[in-house]
Design an enzyme around this catalytic site. Structure first.
Site, PDB file in Angstrom:
ATOM      1  N   THR A 120       0.857  -1.179   0.000  1.00 23.28           N
ATOM      2  CA  THR A 120       0.000   0.000   0.000  1.00 23.28           C
ATOM      3  C   THR A 120       0.897   1.234   0.000  1.00 23.28           C
ATOM      4  O   THR A 120       2.114   1.139   0.168  1.00 23.28           O
ATOM      5  CB  THR A 120      -0.927   0.045   1.226  1.00 23.28           C
ATOM      6  OG1 THR A 120      -0.127   0.268   2.406  1.00 23.28           O
ATOM      7  CG2 THR A 120      -1.709  -1.254   1.387  1.00 23.28           C
TER       8      THR A 120
ATOM      9  N   VAL B 191       3.177  -0.999   4.632  1.00 24.41           N
ATOM     10  CA  VAL B 191       2.440   0.211   5.007  1.00 24.41           C
ATOM     11  C   VAL B 191       3.459   1.336   5.157  1.00 24.41           C
ATOM     12  O   VAL B 191       4.452   1.193   5.868  1.00 24.41           O
ATOM     13  CB  VAL B 191       1.656   0.020   6.322  1.00 24.41           C
ATOM     14  CG1 VAL B 191       0.856   1.277   6.638  1.00 24.41           C
ATOM     15  CG2 VAL B 191       0.740  -1.196   6.237  1.00 24.41           C
TER      16      VAL B 191
ATOM     17  N   VAL C  66       7.414  -1.971   7.114  1.00 24.64           N
ATOM     18  CA  VAL C  66       7.356  -0.513   7.134  1.00 24.64           C
ATOM     19  C   VAL C  66       8.004   0.072   5.877  1.00 24.64           C
ATOM     20  O   VAL C  66       9.186  -0.157   5.606  1.00 24.64           O
ATOM     21  CB  VAL C  66       8.057   0.052   8.390  1.00 24.64           C
ATOM     22  CG1 VAL C  66       8.023   1.580   8.368  1.00 24.64           C
ATOM     23  CG2 VAL C  66       7.404  -0.483   9.655  1.00 24.64           C
ATOM     24  N   LYS C  67       7.212   0.818   5.101  1.00 21.51           N
ATOM     25  CA  LYS C  67       7.733   1.450   3.893  1.00 21.51           C
ATOM     26  C   LYS C  67       8.321   2.809   4.234  1.00 21.51           C
ATOM     27  O   LYS C  67       7.703   3.621   4.918  1.00 21.51           O
ATOM     28  CB  LYS C  67       6.626   1.612   2.842  1.00 21.51           C
ATOM     29  CG  LYS C  67       6.262   0.331   2.143  1.00 21.51           C
ATOM     30  CD  LYS C  67       5.180   0.546   1.092  1.00 21.51           C
ATOM     31  CE  LYS C  67       5.744   1.136  -0.178  1.00 21.51           C
ATOM     32  NZ  LYS C  67       4.704   1.205  -1.246  1.00 21.51           N
ATOM     33  N   LEU C  68       9.523   3.026   3.711  1.00 24.04           N
ATOM     34  CA  LEU C  68      10.243   4.273   3.926  1.00 24.04           C
ATOM     35  C   LEU C  68      10.787   4.760   2.586  1.00 24.04           C
ATOM     36  O   LEU C  68      11.136   3.951   1.723  1.00 24.04           O
ATOM     37  CB  LEU C  68      11.417   4.053   4.884  1.00 24.04           C
ATOM     38  CG  LEU C  68      11.089   3.529   6.280  1.00 24.04           C
ATOM     39  CD1 LEU C  68      12.300   2.813   6.870  1.00 24.04           C
ATOM     40  CD2 LEU C  68      10.656   4.675   7.179  1.00 24.04           C
TER      41      LEU C  68
END
Length: 223
Positions: A34, A64, A90-92
């Site tokens: 997402t 996310v 965790v998207k960074l």
């Protein structure tokens, strides 16, 4: 880190937050990605609730993305997202602060996905900072007159040469050809929108062949 990752076989992720779409394709996908744009289109924008709903359907990585832009806030937000479910990745962004946050979170055993990657140096930094996945954007690289699939090939080759464990997750996939070429290039994972995934199950020759089989069978039964 409790993520279920398929080693040695390409992972297929659905790029959506649409629970209905995930329900339809849950038997064929290995995870979900997402981003803030995708989440903003949902009637219910409660990220935690959406992530938990997805986790009930998919036993694989659920990416996310943070919405912060500085290191301290990214780390705090990343830690909070990781608590939602063990499968959260965790998207960074591949920025200076994003890479610093990746290293911090990775050292704590939190899975990360470094997104908005457009170059080999960014991908190398992501791997050196311990990213679980790096997401090069194929379509957006094509948009600026470069070759997105070549970028995938270059990152895969560099990772193989240096033994990096970070997995290459091809993103911004616009069509079936993007998917095929990324798979040929050796990507570890590919995330695709629903309109592209739908095409996997359709081919005119399949329809023609099936119609012929059924016609021949019915003719034989009338004899």
């Amino acid at each position: 880190m409790n993520l279920v990752i398929l080693e040695g076989i390409v992972e297929i992720f659905l790029d959506t937050a649409d629970i209905g779409a995930i329900e339809r394709y849950k038997d064929f996908i290995d995870g979900v990605t997402t981003n803030p744009t995708i989440l903003s289109k949902q009637e219910n924008e409660d990220v935690q609730k959406i992530a938990l709903e997805i986790s009930k359907l998919i036993n694989g990585p659920i990416s996310v993305e943070v919405i912060s832009s500085d290191f301290d806030d990214m780390v705090k937000e990343g830690e909070s997202l990781a608590k939602i479910h063990p499968n959260i990745c965790v998207k960074l962004p591949c920025t200076f602060d994003g890479l610093k946050a990746c290293k911090n979170l990775s050292n704590k055993g939190i899975a990360t996905n470094l997104t908005l990657c457009f170059s080999v140096p960014q991908a190398i930094m992501a791997a050196k900072c311990g990213a679980t996945y790096v997401s090069p954007f194929v379509g957006r690289v094509d948009d600026i007159g470069q070759d997105g699939i070549n970028l995938i090939s270059d990152i895969v080759e560099v990772y193989n040469v240096h033994g990096f464990e970070t997995r290459v997750l091809s993103a911004s996939i616009r069509n079936i050809n993007h998917f095929i070429q990324a798979a040929i290039a050796g990507t570890d994972a590919i995330t695709i929108p629903e309109n592209v995934l739908q095409q996997f199950f359709i081919h005119p020759l399949t329809d023609i062949g099936l119609k012929k089989f059924m016609s021949d069978w019915n003719k034989s039964k009338r004899k």
